[in-house]
Scaffold this motif. Structure first.
Motif, PDB file in Angstrom:
ATOM      1  N   THR A   8      -2.319 -13.872  -8.511  1.00  0.00           N
ATOM      2  CA  THR A   8      -1.827 -13.748  -9.873  1.00  0.00           C
ATOM      3  C   THR A   8      -0.328 -13.986  -9.880  1.00  0.00           C
ATOM      4  O   THR A   8       0.362 -13.739  -8.905  1.00  0.00           O
ATOM      5  CB  THR A   8      -2.121 -12.338 -10.434  1.00  0.00           C
ATOM      6  N   THR A   9       0.173 -14.497 -10.976  1.00  0.00           N
ATOM      7  CA  THR A   9       1.603 -14.744 -11.081  1.00  0.00           C
ATOM      8  C   THR A   9       2.323 -13.425 -11.287  1.00  0.00           C
ATOM      9  O   THR A   9       2.066 -12.736 -12.268  1.00  0.00           O
ATOM     10  CB  THR A   9       1.892 -15.681 -12.272  1.00  0.00           C
ATOM     11  N   PRO A  10       3.184 -13.037 -10.346  1.00  0.00           N
ATOM     12  CA  PRO A  10       3.848 -11.743 -10.489  1.00  0.00           C
ATOM     13  C   PRO A  10       4.913 -11.760 -11.570  1.00  0.00           C
ATOM     14  O   PRO A  10       5.596 -12.749 -11.759  1.00  0.00           O
ATOM     15  CB  PRO A  10       4.477 -11.519  -9.116  1.00  0.00           C
ATOM     16  N   VAL A  11       4.992 -10.676 -12.285  1.00  0.00           N
ATOM     17  CA  VAL A  11       6.080 -10.460 -13.236  1.00  0.00           C
ATOM     18  C   VAL A  11       6.990  -9.456 -12.560  1.00  0.00           C
ATOM     19  O   VAL A  11       6.697  -8.270 -12.511  1.00  0.00           O
ATOM     20  CB  VAL A  11       5.544  -9.921 -14.574  1.00  0.00           C
ATOM     21  N   LEU A  56      -4.424   4.803  -4.895  1.00  0.00           N
ATOM     22  CA  LEU A  56      -3.398   3.814  -5.194  1.00  0.00           C
ATOM     23  C   LEU A  56      -3.708   2.577  -4.364  1.00  0.00           C
ATOM     24  O   LEU A  56      -3.686   2.616  -3.136  1.00  0.00           O
ATOM     25  CB  LEU A  56      -2.018   4.363  -4.840  1.00  0.00           C
ATOM     26  N   ASN A  57      -4.073   1.487  -5.038  1.00  0.00           N
ATOM     27  CA  ASN A  57      -4.382   0.223  -4.360  1.00  0.00           C
ATOM     28  C   ASN A  57      -3.089  -0.555  -4.177  1.00  0.00           C
ATOM     29  O   ASN A  57      -2.354  -0.783  -5.132  1.00  0.00           O
ATOM     30  CB  ASN A  57      -5.382  -0.587  -5.180  1.00  0.00           C
ATOM     31  N   ILE A  58      -2.836  -0.954  -2.942  1.00  0.00           N
ATOM     32  CA  ILE A  58      -1.591  -1.628  -2.577  1.00  0.00           C
ATOM     33  C   ILE A  58      -1.902  -3.013  -2.024  1.00  0.00           C
ATOM     34  O   ILE A  58      -2.816  -3.176  -1.212  1.00  0.00           O
ATOM     35  CB  ILE A  58      -0.846  -0.842  -1.477  1.00  0.00           C
ATOM     36  N   SER A  59      -1.118  -3.986  -2.443  1.00  0.00           N
ATOM     37  CA  SER A  59      -1.189  -5.320  -1.872  1.00  0.00           C
ATOM     38  C   SER A  59       0.238  -5.822  -1.709  1.00  0.00           C
ATOM     39  O   SER A  59       1.046  -5.706  -2.631  1.00  0.00           O
ATOM     40  CB  SER A  59      -1.976  -6.249  -2.798  1.00  0.00           C
ATOM     41  N   ILE A  60       0.544  -6.352  -0.525  1.00  0.00           N
ATOM     42  CA  ILE A  60       1.866  -6.924  -0.275  1.00  0.00           C
ATOM     43  C   ILE A  60       1.676  -8.397   0.058  1.00  0.00           C
ATOM     44  O   ILE A  60       0.892  -8.748   0.946  1.00  0.00           O
ATOM     45  CB  ILE A  60       2.598  -6.201   0.864  1.00  0.00           C
ATOM     46  N   VAL A  93       6.327  -9.328  -2.495  1.00  0.00           N
ATOM     47  CA  VAL A  93       5.882  -8.829  -3.786  1.00  0.00           C
ATOM     48  C   VAL A  93       4.901  -7.693  -3.523  1.00  0.00           C
ATOM     49  O   VAL A  93       3.931  -7.856  -2.780  1.00  0.00           O
ATOM     50  CB  VAL A  93       5.209  -9.941  -4.622  1.00  0.00           C
ATOM     51  N   LEU A  94       5.183  -6.540  -4.099  1.00  0.00           N
ATOM     52  CA  LEU A  94       4.356  -5.355  -3.941  1.00  0.00           C
ATOM     53  C   LEU A  94       3.572  -5.135  -5.229  1.00  0.00           C
ATOM     54  O   LEU A  94       4.157  -4.950  -6.296  1.00  0.00           O
ATOM     55  CB  LEU A  94       5.247  -4.141  -3.654  1.00  0.00           C
ATOM     56  N   HIS A  95       2.242  -5.199  -5.134  1.00  0.00           N
ATOM     57  CA  HIS A  95       1.360  -4.924  -6.273  1.00  0.00           C
ATOM     58  C   HIS A  95       0.787  -3.527  -6.076  1.00  0.00           C
ATOM     59  O   HIS A  95       0.247  -3.235  -5.012  1.00  0.00           O
ATOM     60  CB  HIS A  95       0.189  -5.909  -6.329  1.00  0.00           C
ATOM     61  N   CYS A  96       0.871  -2.681  -7.088  1.00  0.00           N
ATOM     62  CA  CYS A  96       0.311  -1.335  -7.030  1.00  0.00           C
ATOM     63  C   CYS A  96      -0.586  -1.130  -8.242  1.00  0.00           C
ATOM     64  O   CYS A  96      -0.203  -1.463  -9.356  1.00  0.00           O
ATOM     65  CB  CYS A  96       1.406  -0.276  -7.076  1.00  0.00           C
ATOM     66  N   LYS A 107       9.563  -6.369  -6.471  1.00  0.00           N
ATOM     67  CA  LYS A 107      10.065  -6.959  -5.222  1.00  0.00           C
ATOM     68  C   LYS A 107      10.225  -5.856  -4.187  1.00  0.00           C
ATOM     69  O   LYS A 107      10.610  -4.739  -4.512  1.00  0.00           O
ATOM     70  CB  LYS A 107      11.429  -7.613  -5.444  1.00  0.00           C
ATOM     71  N   LEU A 108       9.946  -6.216  -2.945  1.00  0.00           N
ATOM     72  CA  LEU A 108      10.129  -5.293  -1.829  1.00  0.00           C
ATOM     73  C   LEU A 108      10.930  -6.021  -0.765  1.00  0.00           C
ATOM     74  O   LEU A 108      10.564  -7.124  -0.357  1.00  0.00           O
ATOM     75  CB  LEU A 108       8.773  -4.846  -1.274  1.00  0.00           C
ATOM     76  N   PHE A 109      12.018  -5.436  -0.343  1.00  0.00           N
ATOM     77  CA  PHE A 109      12.885  -6.032   0.662  1.00  0.00           C
ATOM     78  C   PHE A 109      12.715  -5.291   1.973  1.00  0.00           C
ATOM     79  O   PHE A 109      12.947  -4.079   2.024  1.00  0.00           O
ATOM     80  CB  PHE A 109      14.355  -5.966   0.208  1.00  0.00           C
ATOM     81  N   ILE A 110      12.310  -6.019   3.014  1.00  0.00           N
ATOM     82  CA  ILE A 110      12.148  -5.427   4.333  1.00  0.00           C
ATOM     83  C   ILE A 110      13.213  -6.028   5.248  1.00  0.00           C
ATOM     84  O   ILE A 110      13.295  -7.245   5.399  1.00  0.00           O
ATOM     85  CB  ILE A 110      10.734  -5.676   4.906  1.00  0.00           C
TER      86      ILE A 110
END
Length: 112
Positions: A8-11, A56-60, A93-96, A107-110
């Motif tokens: 999916t296109t992240p917002v 909580l469903n997480i996808s990175i 991109v972190l989807h929760c 956004k998630l910065f590692i």
């Protein structure tokens, strides 16, 4: 149960703020992700006013949409910890989602 997908296109950054590690307030309709940037672990906090068991469903995903991590965290108090030591440094991109609702994309910065 809603499937969280990287296709999916992240917002990104719509109405959620990156919060500091000294977190005190949680967005009323979102999930606080901290610290961000991180070096291998993030904490998630959201409002669970009834203290009920929630999944909580997480996808990175990386910036081209490849899914690197998909997991479900269970919480009663609205907090969870996500280890990220197997994900290389970069911008992700972190989807929760909780239940069937897409709660947040951010956004998630590692770092190193």
């Amino acid at each position: 149960n809603m499937s969280v997908s990287c296709n999916t296109t992240p917002v990104i950054g719509t109405h959620y703020k990156l919060l500091s590690p000294s977190l005190t307030n949680v967005p009323s309709n979102g999930i606080a992700v901290y610290p961000n940037p991180t070096k291998g672990i993030v904490h998630l906090k959201w409002n669970n006013i009834y203290n009920t068991r929630q999944e909580l469903n997480i996808s990175i995903c990386d910036v081209v949409g490849k899914e690197l991590l998909k997991t479900t965290l269970v919480s009663i108090d609205g907090t969870a910890t996500l280890p990220l030591e197997n994900i290389p440094p970069g911008i992700y991109v972190l989807h929760c989602s909780i239940g069937s609702n897409l709660v947040q994309t951010s956004k998630l910065f590692i770092g190193n």
